[in-house]
Design a protein around this motif. Structure first.
Motif, PDB file in Angstrom:
ATOM      1  N   ASP A  41     -63.163  33.139 -26.683  1.00  0.00           N
ATOM      2  CA  ASP A  41     -64.321  33.753 -26.038  1.00  0.00           C
ATOM      3  C   ASP A  41     -64.092  34.003 -24.553  1.00  0.00           C
ATOM      4  O   ASP A  41     -65.027  34.359 -23.834  1.00  0.00           O
ATOM      5  CB  ASP A  41     -65.564  32.875 -26.232  1.00  0.00           C
ATOM      6  CG  ASP A  41     -65.375  31.455 -25.718  1.00  0.00           C
ATOM      7  OD1 ASP A  41     -64.338  31.188 -25.077  1.00  0.00           O
ATOM      8  OD2 ASP A  41     -66.261  30.612 -25.960  1.00  0.00           O
ATOM      9  N   GLY A  42     -62.879  33.790 -24.080  1.00  0.00           N
ATOM     10  CA  GLY A  42     -62.548  34.037 -22.681  1.00  0.00           C
ATOM     11  C   GLY A  42     -62.706  32.834 -21.787  1.00  0.00           C
ATOM     12  O   GLY A  42     -62.431  32.912 -20.593  1.00  0.00           O
ATOM     13  N   VAL A  53     -58.481  36.296 -25.354  1.00  0.00           N
ATOM     14  CA  VAL A  53     -59.612  36.884 -26.071  1.00  0.00           C
ATOM     15  C   VAL A  53     -59.127  37.632 -27.306  1.00  0.00           C
ATOM     16  O   VAL A  53     -59.736  37.562 -28.382  1.00  0.00           O
ATOM     17  CB  VAL A  53     -60.405  37.823 -25.137  1.00  0.00           C
ATOM     18  CG1 VAL A  53     -61.463  38.596 -25.918  1.00  0.00           C
ATOM     19  CG2 VAL A  53     -61.069  37.023 -24.025  1.00  0.00           C
TER      20      VAL A  53
END
Length: 276
Positions: free
Chosen positions: A95-96, A90
């Protein structure tokens, strides 16, 4: 007026249907512009064994890959699910959302794992997705070293990694904008249709069941037509022209009855003598 009658009334009004369509298109356009695009970047990492102490081909780890190294690659791929790895991805622009999978042999006769780890990372931008994939590649090496160190493996005997395929440029994936446009457009059109159905009596000037131009209540005309329809036993629906003519005929009959009743009441009034 019942809902089905209101809907039929709207379908006979092209302007109302056009309004619903316009609202739906505007909702779809809003959904398209408001939806965010997701980008993906891919990379492949190869886990290799340490070089042998003697020279020759044995000193080349790339020609000494075996099933044991594949098992080590599988172990490393599971280590990438940790929170510290996600935080690093991140921080690099992702965006993970990412994945790490070990690749299997394409040969059906030798269906076994390989020491190749396929990495996929996503982000809100092309650069963000590529940066997240690069961070994921670095984390493979970091986690591999951490696993071996925790197992008390000497640095000279530790396996290492090489990048088989560098992180690609982030490309747009999925159809998030299309889904958002479809859902928002349908929702906006449905809301517009419900609003028109609810406001139809008001759009008619509040005369949905009130008196028409002849002074006869529309509800009375409707009840008369329904009663005549039931008596006739007819199963074939009326055409639009026949329905209009039947309405005018029923309204005229009720108007005549209303006038006849008014004249009878006026004739039955007693004549009061004048003052004198």
């Amino acid at each position: 007026m019942r809902v089905d009658e209101l809907v039929r009334s709207l379908t006979r009004r092209p302007v109302a249907l056009l309004l619903v369509a316009v609202v739906g298109v505007l909702g779809a356009a809003y959904g398209w512009t408001s939806a965010s695009t997701t980008y993906e970047s891919r990379a492949v990492v190869l886990v290799i064994p340490p070089p042998a102490a003697d020279g020759g081909a044995a000193a080349n780890p790339l020609v000494n890959l075996d099933y044991n190294i594949s098992q080590l690659a599988l172990t490393v791929s599971t280590q990438l699910e940790g929170d510290d790895v996600r935080d690093a991805v991140v921080a690099a622009g992702g965006d993970g959302v990412y994945s790490a999978d070990t690749l299997s042999s394409d040969n059906a006769a030798v269906a076994q794992l390989t020491p190749l780890i396929s990495l996929t990372a996503s982000g809100d931008s092309a650069d963000g997705a590529q940066g997240a994939a690069a961070a994921l590649v670095e984390q493979v090496s970091t986690q591999l070293t951490a696993i071996q160190t925790s197992a008390s493996v000497a640095p000279a005997s530790q396996a290492t990694t090489v990048t088989s395929a560098a992180p690609t440029t982030g490309v747009a994936v999925g159809n998030a904008q299309l889904r958002a446009a479809g859902v928002t457009g349908l929702a906006a059109g449905f809301v517009a249709l419900v609003a028109l159905v609810a406001l139809t009596p008001l759009l008619k000037g509040g005369r949905g069941d009130g008196p028409g131009r002849s002074g006869v209540p529309r509800s009375a005309v409707r009840e008369l037509l329904q009663d005549e329809w039931q008596r006739s036993g007819r199963n074939v629906p009326l055409t639009r022209a026949e329905a209009r003519q039947a309405w005018r005929n029923a309204e005229a009959r009720l108007e005549a009855q209303q006038r006849s009743g008014t004249r009878q009441v006026e004739r039955s009034r007693p004549i009061r003598p004048g003052r004198g």
